[in-house]
Write a protein that holds these residues in place. Sequence first.
Motif, PDB file in Angstrom:
ATOM      1  N   CYS A  93      48.908  32.991  36.325  1.00 36.15           N
ATOM      2  CA  CYS A  93      48.726  34.018  35.301  1.00 36.15           C
ATOM      3  C   CYS A  93      49.458  35.310  35.628  1.00 36.15           C
ATOM      4  O   CYS A  93      49.849  36.062  34.732  1.00 36.15           O
ATOM      5  CB  CYS A  93      47.237  34.300  35.095  1.00 36.15           C
ATOM      6  SG  CYS A  93      46.438  35.188  36.480  1.00 36.15           S
ATOM      7  N   GLY A  94      49.600  35.625  36.922  1.00 33.97           N
ATOM      8  CA  GLY A  94      50.240  36.872  37.328  1.00 33.97           C
ATOM      9  C   GLY A  94      49.339  38.081  37.259  1.00 33.97           C
ATOM     10  O   GLY A  94      49.767  39.191  37.599  1.00 33.97           O
ATOM     11  N   GLU A  95      48.080  37.911  36.831  1.00 41.91           N
ATOM     12  CA  GLU A  95      47.204  39.063  36.604  1.00 41.91           C
ATOM     13  C   GLU A  95      45.884  38.992  37.363  1.00 41.91           C
ATOM     14  O   GLU A  95      45.180  39.992  37.454  1.00 41.91           O
ATOM     15  CB  GLU A  95      46.900  39.185  35.100  1.00 41.91           C
ATOM     16  CG  GLU A  95      48.123  39.459  34.232  1.00 41.91           C
ATOM     17  CD  GLU A  95      48.748  40.804  34.535  1.00 41.91           C
ATOM     18  OE1 GLU A  95      48.035  41.709  35.014  1.00 41.91           O
ATOM     19  OE2 GLU A  95      49.968  40.950  34.325  1.00 41.91           O
ATOM     20  N   CYS A  96      45.515  37.830  37.898  1.00 45.67           N
ATOM     21  CA  CYS A  96      44.204  37.717  38.546  1.00 45.67           C
ATOM     22  C   CYS A  96      44.233  38.341  39.947  1.00 45.67           C
ATOM     23  O   CYS A  96      45.277  38.785  40.426  1.00 45.67           O
ATOM     24  CB  CYS A  96      43.775  36.252  38.632  1.00 45.67           C
ATOM     25  SG  CYS A  96      44.721  35.274  39.828  1.00 45.67           S
ATOM     26  N   ARG A  97      43.090  38.369  40.603  1.00 45.25           N
ATOM     27  CA  ARG A  97      43.014  39.017  41.917  1.00 45.25           C
ATOM     28  C   ARG A  97      43.883  38.311  42.954  1.00 45.25           C
ATOM     29  O   ARG A  97      44.455  38.968  43.833  1.00 45.25           O
ATOM     30  CB  ARG A  97      41.562  39.099  42.383  1.00 45.25           C
ATOM     31  CG  ARG A  97      40.837  37.763  42.520  1.00 45.25           C
ATOM     32  CD  ARG A  97      39.334  37.981  42.641  1.00 45.25           C
ATOM     33  NE  ARG A  97      38.594  36.756  42.898  1.00 45.25           N
ATOM     34  CZ  ARG A  97      38.262  35.877  41.989  1.00 45.25           C
ATOM     35  NH1 ARG A  97      38.639  36.067  40.714  1.00 45.25           N
ATOM     36  NH2 ARG A  97      37.559  34.802  42.317  1.00 45.25           N
ATOM     37  N   GLY A 102      49.361  38.925  45.967  1.00 44.72           N
ATOM     38  CA  GLY A 102      50.592  38.280  46.408  1.00 44.72           C
ATOM     39  C   GLY A 102      50.389  36.844  46.846  1.00 44.72           C
ATOM     40  O   GLY A 102      51.202  36.299  47.600  1.00 44.72           O
ATOM     41  N   LYS A 103      49.321  36.209  46.352  1.00 46.04           N
ATOM     42  CA  LYS A 103      49.034  34.820  46.686  1.00 46.04           C
ATOM     43  C   LYS A 103      48.880  33.997  45.403  1.00 46.04           C
ATOM     44  O   LYS A 103      47.820  33.452  45.113  1.00 46.04           O
ATOM     45  CB  LYS A 103      47.763  34.717  47.528  1.00 46.04           C
ATOM     46  CG  LYS A 103      47.856  35.441  48.865  1.00 46.04           C
ATOM     47  CD  LYS A 103      46.552  35.334  49.643  1.00 46.04           C
ATOM     48  CE  LYS A 103      46.661  36.041  50.987  1.00 46.04           C
ATOM     49  NZ  LYS A 103      45.389  35.962  51.755  1.00 46.04           N
ATOM     50  N   PRO A 104      49.944  33.921  44.594  1.00 43.75           N
ATOM     51  CA  PRO A 104      49.832  33.241  43.302  1.00 43.75           C
ATOM     52  C   PRO A 104      49.524  31.755  43.424  1.00 43.75           C
ATOM     53  O   PRO A 104      49.058  31.155  42.458  1.00 43.75           O
ATOM     54  CB  PRO A 104      51.203  33.479  42.667  1.00 43.75           C
ATOM     55  CG  PRO A 104      52.125  33.722  43.812  1.00 43.75           C
ATOM     56  CD  PRO A 104      51.306  34.459  44.820  1.00 43.75           C
ATOM     57  N   GLN A 105      49.769  31.153  44.599  1.00 39.92           N
ATOM     58  CA  GLN A 105      49.424  29.742  44.764  1.00 39.92           C
ATOM     59  C   GLN A 105      47.914  29.513  44.668  1.00 39.92           C
ATOM     60  O   GLN A 105      47.464  28.382  44.480  1.00 39.92           O
ATOM     61  CB  GLN A 105      49.953  29.204  46.097  1.00 39.92           C
ATOM     62  CG  GLN A 105      49.311  29.776  47.351  1.00 39.92           C
ATOM     63  CD  GLN A 105      50.001  31.028  47.868  1.00 39.92           C
ATOM     64  OE1 GLN A 105      50.608  31.756  47.094  1.00 39.92           O
ATOM     65  NE2 GLN A 105      49.924  31.248  49.169  1.00 39.92           N
ATOM     66  N   TYR A 106      47.125  30.592  44.794  1.00 40.50           N
ATOM     67  CA  TYR A 106      45.679  30.491  44.656  1.00 40.50           C
ATOM     68  C   TYR A 106      45.200  31.028  43.313  1.00 40.50           C
ATOM     69  O   TYR A 106      44.013  31.317  43.154  1.00 40.50           O
ATOM     70  CB  TYR A 106      44.977  31.257  45.778  1.00 40.50           C
ATOM     71  CG  TYR A 106      45.312  30.772  47.163  1.00 40.50           C
ATOM     72  CD1 TYR A 106      45.249  29.426  47.476  1.00 40.50           C
ATOM     73  CD2 TYR A 106      45.701  31.663  48.154  1.00 40.50           C
ATOM     74  CE1 TYR A 106      45.564  28.977  48.746  1.00 40.50           C
ATOM     75  CE2 TYR A 106      46.018  31.226  49.435  1.00 40.50           C
ATOM     76  CZ  TYR A 106      45.941  29.873  49.719  1.00 40.50           C
ATOM     77  OH  TYR A 106      46.249  29.424  50.982  1.00 40.50           O
ATOM     78  N   CYS A 107      46.089  31.188  42.372  1.00 42.57           N
ATOM     79  CA  CYS A 107      45.745  31.780  41.068  1.00 42.57           C
ATOM     80  C   CYS A 107      44.432  31.231  40.529  1.00 42.57           C
ATOM     81  O   CYS A 107      44.223  30.019  40.473  1.00 42.57           O
ATOM     82  CB  CYS A 107      46.864  31.504  40.070  1.00 42.57           C
ATOM     83  SG  CYS A 107      46.546  32.146  38.414  1.00 42.57           S
ATOM     84  N   PHE A 108      43.545  32.128  40.133  1.00 44.18           N
ATOM     85  CA  PHE A 108      42.219  31.747  39.650  1.00 44.18           C
ATOM     86  C   PHE A 108      42.151  31.660  38.126  1.00 44.18           C
ATOM     87  O   PHE A 108      41.078  31.428  37.567  1.00 44.18           O
ATOM     88  CB  PHE A 108      41.171  32.750  40.145  1.00 44.18           C
ATOM     89  CG  PHE A 108      41.104  32.863  41.645  1.00 44.18           C
ATOM     90  CD1 PHE A 108      40.909  31.743  42.433  1.00 44.18           C
ATOM     91  CD2 PHE A 108      41.246  34.095  42.263  1.00 44.18           C
ATOM     92  CE1 PHE A 108      40.854  31.845  43.817  1.00 44.18           C
ATOM     93  CE2 PHE A 108      41.182  34.213  43.645  1.00 44.18           C
ATOM     94  CZ  PHE A 108      40.985  33.080  44.421  1.00 44.18           C
ATOM     95  N   ASP A 109      43.260  31.864  37.461  1.00 48.51           N
ATOM     96  CA  ASP A 109      43.236  31.861  35.996  1.00 48.51           C
ATOM     97  C   ASP A 109      44.462  31.142  35.445  1.00 48.51           C
ATOM     98  O   ASP A 109      45.126  31.636  34.536  1.00 48.51           O
ATOM     99  CB  ASP A 109      43.172  33.310  35.477  1.00 48.51           C
ATOM    100  CG  ASP A 109      42.795  33.369  34.001  1.00 48.51           C
ATOM    101  OD1 ASP A 109      42.177  32.402  33.500  1.00 48.51           O
ATOM    102  OD2 ASP A 109      43.120  34.380  33.351  1.00 48.51           O
TER     103      ASP A 109
END
Length: 360
Positions: A93-97, A102-109
């Motif tokens: 998403c580029g916007e979650c925590r 800087g850890k987009p591989q763990y994106c929560f959304d």
Amino acid sequence: MPQTVKGVIARAKGAPVEVTDIVIPDPGPGEAVVQVQACGVCHTDLHYREGGINDDFPFLLGHEAAGIVEAVGEGVTGVAAGDFVILNWRAVCGECRACHKGKPQYCFDTHNAAQKMTLTDGTVLSPALGIGAFAEKTLVAAGQCTKVATSDPAVVGLLGCGVMAGFGAAVNTGGVGLGDSIAVIGCGGVGNAAIAGAKVVGATTIIAVDVDDRKLQWAKEFGATHTINSTSEDAVEKIRELTGSYGADVVVEAVGRPETYQQAFFARDLAGTVVLVGVPTPDLKLELPLIEIFGRGGSLKSSWYGDCLPTRDFPTLVSLYQQGRFPLDAFVSERIGLGDIESAFNKMHKGEVLRSVVEL
């Protein structure tokens, strides 16, 4: 205008899959329509058919795919019509925590297409992992399309799920590296991808564990230096023997069972790492002595999609394959048509194939 194409659906729990007409909307904002060229038959698709994921039938199955972008919707800039892409099921998403850290591989959304694909009577389909690629065309979020160098879609499409999950479990999550030892428990497609990944990054002791000698032979071909058939040998004792009595630096559990996780836990070195990438069913529970968790130190990790970042990892692994350094094509056991998926499920259940791949 919406398009009607052929696709493979699971209409009810345990029912044989069927090829039928499905309706693909024009892409809306942030969406893309992809002409699917190939899609691997993954165990997750069988989980969907058996009701092991949820009960949102009917499912449009298939998710391990590559193809050509046919059209994109408003606001899409990352890909364009004509691009060769691998589909992924974690469009960040580029916007979650996690993304902001800087850890987009763990994106929560992570997200999927907003519009729905349907049957011709209007029945809404649930696409497997938000993709639904056992179809001539599919609608996805544009972020689910990762542009890579043009290659054999039946081969590189496997990066869309199983191969990336295994490679990433060893390399991204487990952090295996030059001179390390690794044991992999469960040598199907995911486990053998972990083995191949460990070889690529320079692990020197690569131990494969399974109950099937055929899978252990595959593991040797992907780079295993030692094999253990756990029906005739104690896997934990043998792994320790092969690592100077210490245990492996990294142990990847690619089965998803409490008993094999316990083997992984006790087969690692002090301060070593256990990585769970095998998918357990919701009813399974794990029991371990808390003092052992404390006393052994190290890390107990779960690997989501090999902790991959598709925009980083897919092009890299395609490049390694094209250089002859990563044997991605060896995962393709057979190439089949849309009407052969039920048979492919049976072969997969019996352990006769690493991957059957549907070509369209």
